[in-house]
Motif scaffolding. Structure first.
Motif, PDB file in Angstrom:
ATOM      1  N   ASP A  12       0.855  -1.197   0.000  1.00  0.00           N
ATOM      2  CA  ASP A  12       0.000   0.000   0.000  1.00  0.00           C
ATOM      3  C   ASP A  12       0.888   1.243   0.000  1.00  0.00           C
ATOM      4  N   TYR A  13       0.623   2.131  -0.963  1.00  0.00           N
ATOM      5  CA  TYR A  13       1.282   3.430  -0.967  1.00  0.00           C
ATOM      6  C   TYR A  13       0.220   4.484  -1.237  1.00  0.00           C
ATOM      7  N   ASN A  14      -0.257   5.109  -0.173  1.00  0.00           N
ATOM      8  CA  ASN A  14      -1.314   6.120  -0.266  1.00  0.00           C
ATOM      9  C   ASN A  14      -2.544   5.586  -1.002  1.00  0.00           C
ATOM     10  N   GLY A  15      -2.855   4.335  -0.771  1.00  0.00           N
ATOM     11  CA  GLY A  15      -3.998   3.713  -1.439  1.00  0.00           C
ATOM     12  C   GLY A  15      -4.945   3.061  -0.450  1.00  0.00           C
ATOM     13  N   LEU A  16      -5.226   3.763   0.626  1.00  0.00           N
ATOM     14  CA  LEU A  16      -5.983   3.180   1.732  1.00  0.00           C
ATOM     15  C   LEU A  16      -7.340   2.640   1.294  1.00  0.00           C
ATOM     16  N   GLU A  17      -8.085   3.412   0.524  1.00  0.00           N
ATOM     17  CA  GLU A  17      -9.427   2.998   0.109  1.00  0.00           C
ATOM     18  C   GLU A  17      -9.379   1.700  -0.693  1.00  0.00           C
ATOM     19  N   ASP A  18      -8.438   1.622  -1.633  1.00  0.00           N
ATOM     20  CA  ASP A  18      -8.303   0.403  -2.429  1.00  0.00           C
ATOM     21  C   ASP A  18      -7.906  -0.784  -1.548  1.00  0.00           C
ATOM     22  N   THR A  19      -6.953  -0.558  -0.641  1.00  0.00           N
ATOM     23  CA  THR A  19      -6.479  -1.643   0.209  1.00  0.00           C
ATOM     24  C   THR A  19      -7.590  -2.180   1.094  1.00  0.00           C
ATOM     25  N   ILE A  20      -8.391  -1.298   1.636  1.00  0.00           N
ATOM     26  CA  ILE A  20      -9.523  -1.727   2.458  1.00  0.00           C
ATOM     27  C   ILE A  20     -10.493  -2.566   1.638  1.00  0.00           C
ATOM     28  N   GLU A  21     -10.760  -2.146   0.406  1.00  0.00           N
ATOM     29  CA  GLU A  21     -11.687  -2.900  -0.442  1.00  0.00           C
ATOM     30  C   GLU A  21     -11.135  -4.285  -0.765  1.00  0.00           C
ATOM     31  N   LEU A  22      -9.827  -4.379  -0.992  1.00  0.00           N
ATOM     32  CA  LEU A  22      -9.215  -5.681  -1.244  1.00  0.00           C
ATOM     33  C   LEU A  22      -9.354  -6.591  -0.024  1.00  0.00           C
ATOM     34  N   ILE A  23      -9.021  -6.079   1.145  1.00  0.00           N
ATOM     35  CA  ILE A  23      -9.111  -6.887   2.372  1.00  0.00           C
ATOM     36  C   ILE A  23     -10.544  -7.367   2.601  1.00  0.00           C
ATOM     37  N   GLU A  24     -11.486  -6.477   2.406  1.00  0.00           N
ATOM     38  CA  GLU A  24     -12.896  -6.855   2.589  1.00  0.00           C
ATOM     39  C   GLU A  24     -13.317  -7.937   1.598  1.00  0.00           C
ATOM     40  N   SER A  25     -12.831  -7.835   0.353  1.00  0.00           N
ATOM     41  CA  SER A  25     -13.214  -8.838  -0.641  1.00  0.00           C
ATOM     42  C   SER A  25     -12.622 -10.200  -0.286  1.00  0.00           C
ATOM     43  N   ILE A  26     -11.400 -10.225   0.208  1.00  0.00           N
ATOM     44  CA  ILE A  26     -10.783 -11.495   0.616  1.00  0.00           C
ATOM     45  C   ILE A  26     -11.547 -12.107   1.781  1.00  0.00           C
ATOM     46  N   SER A  27     -11.816 -11.300   2.803  1.00  0.00           N
ATOM     47  CA  SER A  27     -12.452 -11.829   4.014  1.00  0.00           C
ATOM     48  C   SER A  27     -13.876 -12.302   3.760  1.00  0.00           C
ATOM     49  N   VAL A  29     -15.057 -13.418   0.720  1.00  0.00           N
ATOM     50  CA  VAL A  29     -15.181 -14.402  -0.371  1.00  0.00           C
ATOM     51  C   VAL A  29     -14.370 -15.672  -0.130  1.00  0.00           C
ATOM     52  N   VAL A  30     -13.171 -15.541   0.423  1.00  0.00           N
ATOM     53  CA  VAL A  30     -12.250 -16.678   0.482  1.00  0.00           C
ATOM     54  C   VAL A  30     -12.509 -17.529   1.722  1.00  0.00           C
ATOM     55  N   GLN A  97     -13.791 -11.713  -6.345  1.00  0.00           N
ATOM     56  CA  GLN A  97     -15.246 -11.871  -6.336  1.00  0.00           C
ATOM     57  C   GLN A  97     -15.686 -13.323  -6.281  1.00  0.00           C
ATOM     58  N   GLU A  98     -14.739 -14.254  -6.394  1.00  0.00           N
ATOM     59  CA  GLU A  98     -15.081 -15.673  -6.362  1.00  0.00           C
ATOM     60  C   GLU A  98     -13.912 -16.431  -5.763  1.00  0.00           C
ATOM     61  N   ASP A  99     -14.188 -17.572  -5.160  1.00  0.00           N
ATOM     62  CA  ASP A  99     -13.152 -18.331  -4.467  1.00  0.00           C
ATOM     63  C   ASP A  99     -12.923 -19.681  -5.144  1.00  0.00           C
ATOM     64  N   HIS A 100     -11.861 -19.737  -5.953  1.00  0.00           N
ATOM     65  CA  HIS A 100     -11.402 -21.001  -6.535  1.00  0.00           C
ATOM     66  C   HIS A 100      -9.929 -21.213  -6.177  1.00  0.00           C
ATOM     67  N   LEU A 101      -9.542 -20.667  -5.022  1.00  0.00           N
ATOM     68  CA  LEU A 101      -8.130 -20.686  -4.656  1.00  0.00           C
ATOM     69  C   LEU A 101      -7.646 -22.088  -4.302  1.00  0.00           C
ATOM     70  N   ALA A 102      -8.500 -22.900  -3.692  1.00  0.00           N
ATOM     71  CA  ALA A 102      -8.098 -24.276  -3.398  1.00  0.00           C
ATOM     72  C   ALA A 102      -7.775 -25.019  -4.686  1.00  0.00           C
ATOM     73  N   GLU A 103      -8.626 -24.836  -5.690  1.00  0.00           N
ATOM     74  CA  GLU A 103      -8.388 -25.449  -7.000  1.00  0.00           C
ATOM     75  C   GLU A 103      -7.114 -24.897  -7.634  1.00  0.00           C
ATOM     76  N   LEU A 104      -6.900 -23.612  -7.475  1.00  0.00           N
ATOM     77  CA  LEU A 104      -5.718 -22.977  -8.055  1.00  0.00           C
ATOM     78  C   LEU A 104      -4.438 -23.528  -7.433  1.00  0.00           C
ATOM     79  N   LEU A 105      -4.422 -23.679  -6.124  1.00  0.00           N
ATOM     80  CA  LEU A 105      -3.220 -24.159  -5.445  1.00  0.00           C
ATOM     81  C   LEU A 105      -2.945 -25.630  -5.742  1.00  0.00           C
ATOM     82  N   GLN A 106      -3.977 -26.385  -6.061  1.00  0.00           N
ATOM     83  CA  GLN A 106      -3.781 -27.796  -6.395  1.00  0.00           C
ATOM     84  C   GLN A 106      -2.928 -27.973  -7.653  1.00  0.00           C
TER      85      GLN A 106
END
Length: 299
Positions: A12-27, A29-30, A97-106
């Motif tokens: 994060d470099y002066n991108g607080l709003e974007d970073t918050i949105e990313l964290i919220e999307s992870i928490s 969806v994943v 927006q979607e969680d296919h990370l288990a499949e991705l890591l496989q």
């Protein structure tokens, strides 16, 4: 406490709003894997790390740097903190927006030669065209390549996994074991080309890179450097030369550098002059001078 299988690392470099949105999307969806989220505050003016820690508590690990270490330097701080078997370097201006990370890591289980993966990346704003479905190789002299599928309408035409020459810096997963063998990203680049340099090192070490479309990441595109800013032009041009110096071999190394110092620089500077952007034309030659005097180019 269980060790997470995946470490999300974002700078994060002066991108607080974007970073918050990313964290919220992870928490939100994943849920298919265990993970941790590490945010590197790269000397943001308003101490974004403190704000994020107050908002998310133990959900996020924050690291505050008092100096802007650039993309590589910031991510390298995250690597030192991360506990995951896999490290997901993800831009703070992306969302999930979607969680296919288990499949991705496989996919990593298919071969111990797979060192890194990038998912499909689409632009976040409608009509959400494709940004990345793999990269072609760099041309030997001009160092140009193509982002496969770029700006195409998404209708599943790139839903087949393929090898790729480069991962995309906005979203790339690296197996921790690979970092133990090839080392961290080089801090010398600061901004741009560091992930391309890293991918080249991984390939040269005998590993494979993969484009895997089962997971899609949505990217708002770069908002931290500005469109065609002097900062962007400076580091893109200086680091293109630096990449050639570090990674080209034999006669191609010298031909590529000669081309970038002469024809490419002249063509680009004339283009900016015609557009009435003299300061950007001057920036090209500042970048060349910075490359020439840069010490320790191979570190």
């Amino acid at each position: 406490m269980n060790i997470p299988i995946l470490s999300f690392i974002t700078v994060d470099y002066n991108g607080l709003e974007d970073t918050i949105e990313l964290i919220e999307s992870i928490s939100k969806v994943v849920h298919s894997i265990t993970y941790e989220i590490i945010v590197i505050d790269n000397a943001s003016l308003n101490n974004d790390a403190e704000t994020i820690q107050k908002l998310f508590g133990n959900l996020v690990i924050t690291i505050r740097s008092n100096k802007n270490l650039g993309f590589a330097g910031g991510n390298n701080l995250g690597i030192k903190q991360a506990q995951g078997k896999y490290l997901f370097f993800i831009n703070n201006d992306t969302i999930i927006q979607e969680d296919h990370l288990a499949e991705l890591l496989q996919v990593f289980d298919q071969s111990n030669k797979i060192g890194g993966i990038s998912p499909k990346i689409c632009f976040a704003y409608p009509p959400c065209h494709i940004q990345y479905a793999g990269f072609t190789d760099l041309s030997p002299i001009t160092l140009r390549n193509k982002s496969i599928g770029f700006d195409e309408v998404e209708h599943g035409q790139y839903n087949t996994p393929t090898p790729t020459y480069f991962l995309h810096g906005a979203a790339m997963i690296i197996k921790r074991d690979i970092i133990d063998k090839v080392g961290f990203m080089s801090n010398i680049f600061f901004l741009y080309y560091e992930e391309i340099d890293w991918c080249t090192q991984i390939l040269h070490a005998g590993y494979e890179l993969r484009y895997e479309p089962c997971q899609v990441i949505y990217h708002k595109e770069s908002r931290s450097t500005g469109k065609t800013s002097k900062l962007q032009i400076f580091y893109l041009y200086r680091n293109r030369l630096l990449y050639a110096w570090r990674n080209q071999q034999g006669i191609n190394r010298y031909l590529s550098i000669a081309y970038l110092l002469s024809l490419a620089a002249l063509k680009k500077s004339i283009y900016f002059c015609i557009k009435g952007q003299l300061s950007l034309a001057i920036t090209i030659y500042k970048a060349i001078f910075a490359f020439i005097k840069l010490p320790h180019k191979m570190k």
